[in-house]
Design a protein around this motif. Structure first.
Motif, mmCIF file in Angstrom:
data_model
loop_
_atom_site.group_PDB
_atom_site.id
_atom_site.type_symbol
_atom_site.label_atom_id
_atom_site.label_comp_id
_atom_site.label_asym_id
_atom_site.label_seq_id
_atom_site.Cartn_x
_atom_site.Cartn_y
_atom_site.Cartn_z
ATOM 1 N N LEU A 75 0.837 -1.270 -0.245
ATOM 2 C CA LEU A 75 -0.085 -0.018 -0.009
ATOM 3 C C LEU A 75 0.848 1.289 0.016
ATOM 4 O O LEU A 75 0.644 2.117 -0.771
ATOM 5 C CB LEU A 75 -1.000 0.027 1.263
ATOM 6 C CG LEU A 75 -2.165 -0.842 1.193
ATOM 7 C CD1 LEU A 75 -2.897 -0.988 2.705
ATOM 8 C CD2 LEU A 75 -3.262 -0.372 0.065
ATOM 9 N N MET A 96 -6.220 -2.992 0.233
ATOM 10 C CA MET A 96 -6.845 -2.717 1.311
ATOM 11 C C MET A 96 -7.610 -3.647 2.090
ATOM 12 O O MET A 96 -7.658 -3.837 2.987
ATOM 13 C CB MET A 96 -7.697 -1.228 1.037
ATOM 14 C CG MET A 96 -8.162 -0.445 2.251
ATOM 15 S SD MET A 96 -6.990 0.510 2.956
ATOM 16 C CE MET A 96 -6.973 2.014 1.751
ATOM 17 N N LEU A 106 -4.550 3.930 -3.081
ATOM 18 C CA LEU A 106 -4.190 2.746 -2.188
ATOM 19 C C LEU A 106 -5.518 1.956 -2.781
ATOM 20 O O LEU A 106 -6.643 2.087 -2.565
ATOM 21 C CB LEU A 106 -4.835 3.259 -0.660
ATOM 22 C CG LEU A 106 -4.003 4.225 -0.115
ATOM 23 C CD1 LEU A 106 -4.527 4.726 1.187
ATOM 24 C CD2 LEU A 106 -2.679 3.717 0.164
#
Length: 254
Positions: A111, A126, A121
């Protein structure tokens, strides 16, 4: 000591993979794409070109086929992954938890690299970070205390308070200035960190991230010869990700 060596070596390879995953997701390419290629000449890289930590210095930072410059961030990612693996083995109470902690930190590394590259991101990274963070919180430290329900409650409170606080800051800034001062990805990232670390350690994450972002801003301003007010966007998500990994391996973490 053997698990530390193994995770360190694995971490070097995972650091390389984190850089590759970040780049492919940013370009919209599948992670299962066949072989690594030079982005300059599109030549398929050989196994000897991909040895973690060794290939870059042996090739003197250049592609062995077209002599194009290899971004140093790839070698830096491998070194960071190695350090993360060793740190996870050092602080975790057993090999299984060490591997889980290391995997969570490697996802944070990916990330951070994506945010440094394009201020993005990626959602798959995530989601992976959030899932690994929740698993990390639920397995605990092996003592069985606190119980599972309390660990789950703490993780959810961490996500809610962290994400809620950042969402409020983002909303108020947008209302006051008419501009977006914080991306939604940063809000989701602090919530994902809250799952793993709980609400108590999040202020330390934010403190470290702010210090890191300010340092990066000063360095970029000096390199570009600009004032901080004219510098533009900063990869705060990268600072948050790396700060979260650091806080996770502090002595108080386990």
């Amino acid at each position: 000591m053997s698990i530390m060596v193994l995770l360190a070596l694995l971490g070097a390879a995972m650091g390389s993979f984190a850089a590759l995953a970040a780049e492919r997701l940013l370009r919209g390419e599948p992670l299962a794409l066949a072989r690594s290629r030079c982005v300059a000449c599109n030549t398929t890289l050989r196994a000897r070109d991909l040895v973690p930590l060794l290939s870059y210095p042996l090739l003197r930072g250049r592609c062995g086929h077209c002599n194009a410059r290899i971004p140093p961030v790839l070698w830096q990612a491998e070194l960071t992954g190695l350090v993360m693996g060793a740190a996870a083995a050092w602080v975790a109470p057993d090999p299984a938890r060490a591997l889980l902690l290391a995997a969570w930190m490697w996802s944070l590394l990916a990330l951070a690299l994506a945010d440094l590259r394009r201020f993005r991101l990626p959602e798959p990274l995530m989601a992976l970070t959030a899932a690994l963070g929740l698993a990390l919180a639920l397995v605990g430290d092996g003592t069985g205390w606190p119980d599972l329900s309390e660990r789950l409650t703490t993780a959810l409170w961490g996500a809610a308070l962290g994400g809620g606080a950042f969402w409020l800051v983002r909303t108020l800034y947008n209302w006051r200035t008419g501009r977006e001062g914080m991306g939604l990805g940063d809000v989701l990232l602090i919530a994902a960190l809250g799952l793993a670390l709980g609400p108590v350690r999040l202020p330390l994450v934010v403190l470290f991230a702010a210090g890191t972002a300010l340092t990066l801003a000063l360095l970029r301003a000096r390199r570009k010869g600009r004032s901080l007010r004219r510098l533009g966007r900063l990869p705060f998500g990268a600072a948050l990700a790396l700060a979260g990994a650091l806080v996770a391996v502090l002595p108080s973490a386990y």
